[in-house]
Write a protein that holds these residues in place. Sequence first.
Motif, short mmCIF file in Angstrom:
data_model
loop_
_atom_site.label_atom_id
_atom_site.label_comp_id
_atom_site.label_asym_id
_atom_site.label_seq_id
_atom_site.Cartn_x
_atom_site.Cartn_y
_atom_site.Cartn_z
N SER A 175 23.12 61.45 13.43
CA SER A 175 22.27 61.16 14.59
C SER A 175 20.82 60.84 14.21
O SER A 175 20.09 60.24 15.00
CB SER A 175 22.29 62.34 15.58
N GLN A 176 20.41 61.23 13.00
CA GLN A 176 19.02 61.02 12.57
C GLN A 176 18.98 60.35 11.18
O GLN A 176 18.39 60.87 10.24
CB GLN A 176 18.28 62.36 12.50
N PRO A 177 19.58 59.17 11.04
CA PRO A 177 19.66 58.57 9.70
C PRO A 177 18.30 58.26 9.08
O PRO A 177 18.14 58.38 7.86
CB PRO A 177 20.49 57.30 9.92
N GLU A 178 17.32 57.84 9.89
CA GLU A 178 16.01 57.52 9.31
C GLU A 178 15.31 58.78 8.80
O GLU A 178 14.68 58.77 7.73
CB GLU A 178 15.14 56.80 10.36
N TRP A 179 15.41 59.86 9.54
CA TRP A 179 14.84 61.12 9.09
C TRP A 179 15.57 61.64 7.86
O TRP A 179 14.95 62.14 6.92
CB TRP A 179 14.89 62.16 10.21
N ALA A 180 16.89 61.53 7.86
CA ALA A 180 17.67 61.99 6.72
C ALA A 180 17.35 61.17 5.48
O ALA A 180 17.22 61.71 4.37
CB ALA A 180 19.16 61.92 7.04
N ARG A 181 17.23 59.86 5.64
CA ARG A 181 16.90 59.00 4.50
C ARG A 181 15.54 59.38 3.93
O ARG A 181 15.38 59.50 2.70
CB ARG A 181 16.91 57.54 4.97
N PHE A 182 14.57 59.58 4.80
CA PHE A 182 13.26 60.01 4.33
C PHE A 182 13.35 61.38 3.64
O PHE A 182 12.73 61.60 2.59
CB PHE A 182 12.28 60.10 5.50
N GLN A 183 14.10 62.28 4.21
CA GLN A 183 14.22 63.63 3.67
C GLN A 183 14.72 63.60 2.22
O GLN A 183 14.18 64.29 1.35
CB GLN A 183 15.18 64.44 4.55
N TYR A 184 15.71 62.78 1.96
CA TYR A 184 16.24 62.67 0.60
C TYR A 184 15.18 62.10 -0.35
O TYR A 184 15.02 62.57 -1.47
CB TYR A 184 17.48 61.78 0.59
N HIS A 185 14.47 61.06 0.10
CA HIS A 185 13.48 60.42 -0.76
C HIS A 185 12.27 61.32 -1.01
O HIS A 185 11.67 61.27 -2.08
CB HIS A 185 13.01 59.10 -0.13
N ALA A 186 11.91 62.11 -0.01
CA ALA A 186 10.67 62.90 -0.09
C ALA A 186 10.85 64.24 -0.79
O ALA A 186 9.86 64.87 -1.17
CB ALA A 186 10.11 63.13 1.31
N ARG A 187 12.07 64.67 -0.95
CA ARG A 187 12.31 66.02 -1.45
C ARG A 187 11.59 66.29 -2.78
O ARG A 187 10.91 67.30 -2.95
CB ARG A 187 13.81 66.29 -1.61
N PHE A 188 11.72 65.37 -3.73
CA PHE A 188 11.10 65.57 -5.03
C PHE A 188 9.59 65.65 -4.91
O PHE A 188 8.94 66.52 -5.50
CB PHE A 188 11.49 64.46 -6.00
N ALA A 189 9.01 64.73 -4.11
CA ALA A 189 7.55 64.70 -3.96
C ALA A 189 7.01 66.00 -3.39
O ALA A 189 5.97 66.50 -3.82
CB ALA A 189 7.14 63.52 -3.08
N VAL A 190 7.72 66.57 -2.42
CA VAL A 190 7.25 67.79 -1.78
C VAL A 190 7.46 69.01 -2.69
O VAL A 190 6.59 69.88 -2.80
CB VAL A 190 7.93 68.00 -0.41
N THR A 191 8.61 69.06 -3.35
CA THR A 191 8.89 70.22 -4.22
C THR A 191 7.97 70.25 -5.44
O THR A 191 7.78 71.31 -6.03
CB THR A 191 10.36 70.23 -4.69
N LYS A 192 7.40 69.11 -5.81
CA LYS A 192 6.50 69.06 -6.96
C LYS A 192 5.04 68.89 -6.56
O LYS A 192 4.15 68.88 -7.41
CB LYS A 192 6.90 67.90 -7.90
N GLY A 193 4.79 68.75 -5.27
CA GLY A 193 3.44 68.44 -4.79
C GLY A 193 2.61 69.67 -4.47
O GLY A 193 3.03 70.82 -4.71
N PRO A 194 1.43 69.46 -3.89
CA PRO A 194 0.49 70.55 -3.63
C PRO A 194 0.96 71.54 -2.57
O PRO A 194 0.42 72.64 -2.47
CB PRO A 194 -0.78 69.81 -3.18
N LEU A 195 1.98 71.16 -1.78
CA LEU A 195 2.47 72.05 -0.73
C LEU A 195 3.81 72.68 -1.09
O LEU A 195 4.54 73.16 -0.22
CB LEU A 195 2.57 71.29 0.59
N LYS A 196 4.12 72.71 -2.38
CA LYS A 196 5.41 73.26 -2.82
C LYS A 196 5.53 74.75 -2.47
O LYS A 196 6.62 75.22 -2.12
CB LYS A 196 5.59 73.05 -4.32
N ASP A 197 4.42 75.50 -2.56
CA ASP A 197 4.48 76.93 -2.24
C ASP A 197 4.73 77.14 -0.75
O ASP A 197 5.47 78.06 -0.36
CB ASP A 197 3.19 77.63 -2.66
N GLU A 198 4.13 76.27 0.08
CA GLU A 198 4.38 76.37 1.52
C GLU A 198 5.85 76.06 1.82
O GLU A 198 6.46 76.69 2.70
CB GLU A 198 3.48 75.41 2.29
#
Length: 208
Positions: free
Chosen positions: A107-130
């Motif tokens: 039901s949310q393919p655009e959000w899911a597509r972004f979620q997959y692409h963004a995961r690495f950036a967020v887990t390694k970025g400045p907000l990883k602890d959050e």
Amino acid sequence: MDTADLLERCYPGRRAELKRDIFRKALTLFNEQGIEATTIEMIRAECDTSVGAIYHHFGNKEGLVAALFFTALDDQARLRDSYLADATTTREGVQALVHSYVDWVDSQPEWARFQYHARFAVTKGPLKDELVTRNKTRNKALLEWLFNPGRQDELAGVPAELMLSLIIGQADSYCRAWLSGRVKGSPKAYRELLADAAWRSVALDKTQ
């Protein structure tokens, strides 16, 4: 459910209208242009607002990417918890986890597509602890349900750190293939097969 519905659920009301618009335009740009290639100026131009307004809400591009990512996770968890609340047996609970995952991606393919692409950036970025803190809060009820002592007799001694990977892994793999265009059949068409496969991966008695 579409992008507007998701944003209205997560950020309701007129005061959040600009924030929803920034999210909507940023999501499209990140998916079309890529996260690295998309600039705050490109998002500003699409939103017809000021750079200052974007920074006011999100701090910087990394903050905007993380905010979108957190929003997707929260909405996905909301659907997951509603499905899990209706489960009365351990098998139904495992199936609910798969059903909710598949249904949300479908039901949310655009959000899911972004979620997959963004995961690495967020887990390694400045907000990883959050992200770690949010995940602990978001998944507290889920883990308590999964590892309730009364359920362990039905599960095949699966290590705690492996449990969710076994339950969601096959659905996640297929959803990624569908979002990338490598397969054509909607994940929702295979939700029962994926849910049954997940149960066989973790159940002590595969026949129940």
